[in-house]
Design an enzyme around this catalytic site. Structure first.
Site, PDB file in Angstrom:
ATOM      1  N   HIS A 158      -4.237   1.227 -30.569  1.00  0.00           N
ATOM      2  CA  HIS A 158      -5.545   0.902 -29.987  1.00  0.00           C
ATOM      3  C   HIS A 158      -5.586  -0.573 -29.581  1.00  0.00           C
ATOM      4  CE1 HIS A 158      -9.863   0.666 -29.380  1.00  0.00           C
ATOM      5  NE2 HIS A 158      -9.958  -0.282 -30.293  1.00  0.00           N
ATOM      6  N   ASP A 257     -18.016   4.655 -34.409  1.00  0.00           N
ATOM      7  CA  ASP A 257     -18.521   3.311 -34.111  1.00  0.00           C
ATOM      8  C   ASP A 257     -18.903   3.269 -32.630  1.00  0.00           C
ATOM      9  OD1 ASP A 257     -19.015   0.583 -34.068  1.00  0.00           O
ATOM     10  OD2 ASP A 257     -16.901   0.063 -33.835  1.00  0.00           O
ATOM     11  N   GLU A 397      -9.969   3.630 -23.641  1.00  0.00           N
ATOM     12  CA  GLU A 397      -8.523   3.828 -23.467  1.00  0.00           C
ATOM     13  C   GLU A 397      -8.223   5.038 -22.582  1.00  0.00           C
ATOM     14  OE1 GLU A 397      -6.101   3.337 -27.256  1.00  0.00           O
ATOM     15  OE2 GLU A 397      -8.137   3.155 -28.011  1.00  0.00           O
TER      16      GLU A 397
HETATM   17 MN    MN Z   1     -14.744   0.081 -34.181  1.00  0.00          MN
END
Ligand code: MN
Length: 453
Positions: A158, A257, A397
């Protein structure tokens, strides 16, 4: 039982039939915790519950009728609470004793020697069964009262992918291999699965413009994460040694999140995430005890040869299996798909094993300056992305910040989330010869933007 479970522990069956059904994912060996209210009494106080098969065993009832009387008084009292914090403060020996007691009450073949005086097995089973509620008839609350939430950035895939979008030549900043990067999140907007998320407004700047605008985010995203709940904290001014870090962890959950990428991109330098993150963070209803995950432990992903080893305070024993083989998935259901009766579509499948840092390292680093952690604190993994295109844990992404939009089978196109979209996180552990353990789901649906009243 956590360190030395009985030889047949991982294969033992329960008298609760659905607990032995792998597709259900709540076996005798998992016994995850939740906080719930029966749908029949929506205004009632929440009780702690334990998932077994397709049922929730009510810990409050169990404690009040005396079936936990063999446990320490503080553990019995902690079970008569709406959230897990009191139980967390009791510590690992108490967690283990409660799990052992629940295991004994729910295992399939109580032999005469295991029957308690005055509680013939059949009577006891009937009593336990009458303390259960079907999961489909429960409203879930937040399982833990969390005072502090820290979000890390532990997936190197990530961090590299996101870094490439913003800094093609230097995707990883020099500190990445040396410490688990994190920021302090917002607790007041932590919400339990199924709570809708309102699209935030915020300030951001379009690339071609000189001045920013204030309007509803056009780049609303999710982040697939796993949360670790701190069970026992540490006093202010002390630090937790890496070898003792895991003793402080109570269990794991799923966490979303939610992120507004346009707001985040404009505000994050030089002090980090703020309003692009603080509008909502969703947690799943179930907390999977660390002990239940023991057979699914895995070695942390090896560092490549050109990557430095961590400093000694972050170095785990060579034998440590401080990561976990947990498959995590993201699914999307648009309002159009729901209207047409279509199933949600899977956006990605990842694994917690792919992280660059373990929860033990995150916890030790967090306390390394003497910062005190508190029972119920959340340490979140950060977006979990793997090395392949089908294992990317956020739309930033997947769509390359909108440059390669997602084309759904319905003909719908997504650069980021639209109003009415529902994001569903799922997690599970499975391996031949072991019970399949589900993390359940963490869901949230996007509502239209806030308007000024
Ligand atoms: Mn996060």
């Amino acid at each position: 039982m956590d360190t030395h479970p009985a030889p047949d522990f991982w294969t033992r069956k329960s008298w609760v039939g659905t607990a032995n059904d792998a597709s259900v994912g709540f076996p005798l060996q998992s016994l995850p915790y939740c906080s719930f209210v029966p749908t029949a009494t929506p205004g009632a106080d929440a009780h702690l519950g334990v998932g077994i098969g397709s049922f929730i065993l009510d810990l409050d009832t169990l404690s009040r009728i005396g079936l936990l009387h063999s446990l320490a008084p503080e553990v019995q009292a902690a079970c008569v609470a709406p959230q897990l914090n009191a139980l967390m403060r009791c510590g690992p020996a108490a967690w283990s004793a409660l799990r052992q007691r629940l295991f004994d009450l729910l295992k399939d073949d109580a032999t005469p020697g295991e029957r308690e005086e005055g509680h013939p097995a059949d009577d006891q089973r009937r009593t336990v069964a009458s303390s259960m509620v079907p999961m489909t008839r429960a409203i879930f609350h937040k399982p833990v009262a969390t005072e502090n939430y820290t979000d890390f950035y532990a997936s190197i895939h990530h961090a590299t992918n996101v870094g490439k979008i913003f800094r093609p030549d230097h995707p990883l900043l020099p500190n990445y291999h040396w410490l688990p990067i994190g920021y302090h999140g917002r607790v007041s907007s932590l919400i339990v699965s199924d709570t809708p998320v309102r699209r935030p407004c915020g300030q951001f700047k379009f690339l071609a413009e000189d001045t920013p605008v204030f309007q509803p985010t056009a780049q609303l995203d999710y982040e697939l994460e796993v949360a670790a709940y701190v069970g026992t904290g540490n006093p202010l001014g002390t630090r937790v040694h890496i070898a003792a870090a895991e003793e402080h962890l109570f269990g794991l959950s799923l966490l979303n999140d939610w992120s507004a990428r346009d707001i985040q991109a404009w505000e994050y330098q030089p002090l980090g995430p703020f309003l692009g993150k603080s509008f909502a963070t969703s947690v799943s209803p179930w907390v999977i005890p660390m002990a239940a995950l023991a057979p699914y432990r895995a070695a942390l992903m090896p560092r490549s040869a050109d990557v430095p080893a961590p400093l000694p305070y972050l170095t785990e024993p060579a034998s440590a299996s401080s990561s976990f083989d947990i498959t995590v998935e993201v699914l999307l259901s648009t309002s159009h798909m729901r209207e047409d009766g279509l199933a949600p579509v899977r956006l990605s499948t990842g694994n917690l094993r792919d992280l660059h840092w373990s929860f033990a390292q995150m916890l030790t680093h967090h306390t390394s300056n003497g910062c005190n952690l508190v029972s119920g604190d959340i340490l979140a993994s950060g977006t979990i992305s793997g090395p392949t295109p089908d294992s990317l844990g956020c739309l930033l992404e997947i769509t390359q910040r909108g440059r390669s939009p997602l084309r759904l089978a319905t003909g719908e196109v997504r650069e980021f989330l639209a109003d009415g979209d529902e994001i569903i996180l799922r997690g599970y552990c499975e391996r031949e010869g072991l019970p399949r353990i589900t993390f359940g789901e963490c869901r949230g649906t996007i509502l239209p933007a806030i308007t000024v009243s």
